[in-house]
Design a protein around this motif. Structure first.
Motif, PDB file in Angstrom:
ATOM      1  N   ASP A 147       0.718  -1.022   0.130  1.00 33.77           N
ATOM      2  CA  ASP A 147       0.004   0.156  -0.622  1.00 33.77           C
ATOM      3  C   ASP A 147       0.966   1.368  -0.196  1.00 33.77           C
ATOM      4  N   TYR A 148       1.916   1.249   0.914  1.00 30.87           N
ATOM      5  CA  TYR A 148       3.071   1.990   0.130  1.00 30.87           C
ATOM      6  C   TYR A 148       3.698   2.793  -0.924  1.00 30.87           C
ATOM      7  N   ILE A 149       2.961   2.019  -1.937  1.00 32.13           N
ATOM      8  CA  ILE A 149       4.305   2.170  -3.260  1.00 32.13           C
ATOM      9  C   ILE A 149       3.003   2.815  -4.482  1.00 32.13           C
ATOM     10  N   CYS A 150       3.090   4.075  -4.524  1.00 32.84           N
ATOM     11  CA  CYS A 150       1.871   4.437  -5.373  1.00 32.84           C
ATOM     12  C   CYS A 150       1.603   3.878  -6.515  1.00 32.84           C
ATOM     13  N   GLY A 151       2.772   3.495  -7.595  1.00 32.03           N
ATOM     14  CA  GLY A 151       2.500   3.374  -8.800  1.00 32.03           C
ATOM     15  C   GLY A 151       4.553   3.595  -9.115  1.00 32.03           C
ATOM     16  N   ILE A 152       4.199   4.197 -10.773  1.00 30.02           N
ATOM     17  CA  ILE A 152       5.746   4.313 -10.980  1.00 30.02           C
ATOM     18  C   ILE A 152       5.780   5.763 -11.760  1.00 30.02           C
ATOM     19  N   TYR A 153       6.714   6.439 -11.934  1.00 27.00           N
ATOM     20  CA  TYR A 153       6.509   7.957 -12.562  1.00 27.00           C
ATOM     21  C   TYR A 153       8.223   7.685 -13.619  1.00 27.00           C
ATOM     22  N   ASN A 154       7.708   7.761 -15.162  1.00 26.01           N
ATOM     23  CA  ASN A 154       8.665   8.133 -16.180  1.00 26.01           C
ATOM     24  C   ASN A 154       9.815   8.784 -15.900  1.00 26.01           C
ATOM     25  N   MET A 155      10.943   9.050 -15.500  1.00 27.08           N
ATOM     26  CA  MET A 155      11.430  10.265 -15.903  1.00 27.08           C
ATOM     27  C   MET A 155      12.345   9.766 -16.348  1.00 27.08           C
ATOM     28  N   ARG A 156      12.071  11.240 -16.971  1.00 26.08           N
ATOM     29  CA  ARG A 156      13.133  11.167 -18.919  1.00 26.08           C
ATOM     30  C   ARG A 156      13.463   9.337 -18.928  1.00 26.08           C
ATOM     31  N   GLY A 157      12.430   8.797 -19.665  1.00 27.66           N
ATOM     32  CA  GLY A 157      12.596   7.212 -20.188  1.00 27.66           C
ATOM     33  C   GLY A 157      13.516   6.148 -18.942  1.00 27.66           C
ATOM     34  N   GLN A 158      13.623   7.041 -17.613  1.00 32.03           N
ATOM     35  CA  GLN A 158      13.983   5.605 -16.442  1.00 32.03           C
ATOM     36  C   GLN A 158      12.826   5.761 -15.744  1.00 32.03           C
ATOM     37  N   ILE A 159      12.263   4.279 -15.877  1.00 35.12           N
ATOM     38  CA  ILE A 159      11.246   4.081 -14.023  1.00 35.12           C
ATOM     39  C   ILE A 159      11.705   3.463 -13.429  1.00 35.12           C
ATOM     40  N   ILE A 160      10.740   4.476 -12.586  1.00 39.73           N
ATOM     41  CA  ILE A 160      11.026   4.857 -10.728  1.00 39.73           C
ATOM     42  C   ILE A 160       9.926   4.726  -9.815  1.00 39.73           C
ATOM     43  N   PRO A 161      10.193   4.048  -8.952  1.00 34.72           N
ATOM     44  CA  PRO A 161       9.122   3.077  -8.139  1.00 34.72           C
ATOM     45  C   PRO A 161       8.724   4.828  -7.508  1.00 34.72           C
ATOM     46  N   ILE A 162       7.160   4.886  -6.720  1.00 38.27           N
ATOM     47  CA  ILE A 162       7.590   6.221  -6.136  1.00 38.27           C
ATOM     48  C   ILE A 162       6.343   5.386  -4.343  1.00 38.27           C
ATOM     49  N   MET A 163       7.416   5.877  -3.541  1.00 42.32           N
ATOM     50  CA  MET A 163       6.804   5.737  -2.237  1.00 42.32           C
ATOM     51  C   MET A 163       6.077   6.932  -2.254  1.00 42.32           C
ATOM     52  N   ASP A 164       4.765   6.070  -0.986  1.00 42.13           N
ATOM     53  CA  ASP A 164       4.330   8.205  -0.245  1.00 42.13           C
ATOM     54  C   ASP A 164       4.990   7.112   1.150  1.00 42.13           C
ATOM     55  N   ILE A 165       5.723   8.276   2.018  1.00 42.09           N
ATOM     56  CA  ILE A 165       6.440   7.938   3.031  1.00 42.09           C
ATOM     57  C   ILE A 165       5.892   8.153   4.521  1.00 42.09           C
ATOM     58  N   ARG A 166       4.390   8.634   3.911  1.00 41.62           N
ATOM     59  CA  ARG A 166       3.884   8.796   5.260  1.00 41.62           C
ATOM     60  C   ARG A 166       3.069   7.087   5.700  1.00 41.62           C
TER      61      ARG A 166
END
Length: 163
Positions: free
Chosen positions: A65-84
């Motif tokens: 539940d703390y992983i919100c999804g992924i973000y494409n930053m200039r071609g790199q796929i980065i997992p996004i974590m809700d630190i809260r």
């Protein structure tokens, strides 16, 4: 004349400062300090890649539940974590900033409420967390040099569970 030259040579050698060893020269580190759920957290600045104020996460099913999804930053796929959520707190509706970290060649974005400042913190001022603390994401804490409060040092190694 040769006696004068010897005196000058010895004076120059005495005035030459000793070079400190690598351990002696690192007496402080830079920390990026950010706010999440009224907690002041700091992360070593050498891990910070970028701070983004606009981002769109692509949802991924079957993730913690703390992983919100992924973000494409200039071609790199980065997992996004809700630190809260990772800290066991409820998520927020407040517009969040995305702090992209690179730790051990792994990039991770963490959502934070706001970024406060980047400060040099003396290594000696960072104290270990109490041993009875169940919080494993924090490796230390310190009073900020300007006296504005306490910072908890975020342990990047513990952000993603090693299962």
């Amino acid at each position: 004349m040769s006696a004068i030259n010897e005196n000058v040579l010895f004076q120059v050698e005495e005035d030459t400062p000793e070079t400190p060893s690598a351990e002696e020269s690192v007496v402080s580190r830079k920390y990026l300090i950010f706010i999440t759920d009224d907690l002041r957290l700091g992360v070593d600045a050498e891990y910070v890649v970028e701070i983004l104020n606009t981002h769109t996460a692509t949802y991924l099913p079957m993730m913690p539940d703390y992983i919100c999804g992924i973000y494409n930053m200039r071609g790199q796929i980065i997992p996004i974590m809700d630190i809260r959520r990772r800290l066991g707190k409820p998520s927020s509706d407040i517009e969040s900033l995305l702090v992209v970290l690179n730790y051990n060649s792994t990039q991770l974005g963490i959502l934070v409420d706001s970024v406060e400042v980047m400060l040099d913190i003396p290594n000696a001022s960072i104290l270990p967390i109490p041993s009875q603390s169940a919080q494993k994401l924090v490796s230390g804490m310190c009073t900020l040099p300007d006296g504005s409060g306490t910072m908890l040092v975020l342990d990047c190694d513990q952000l993603i569970p090693h299962e």
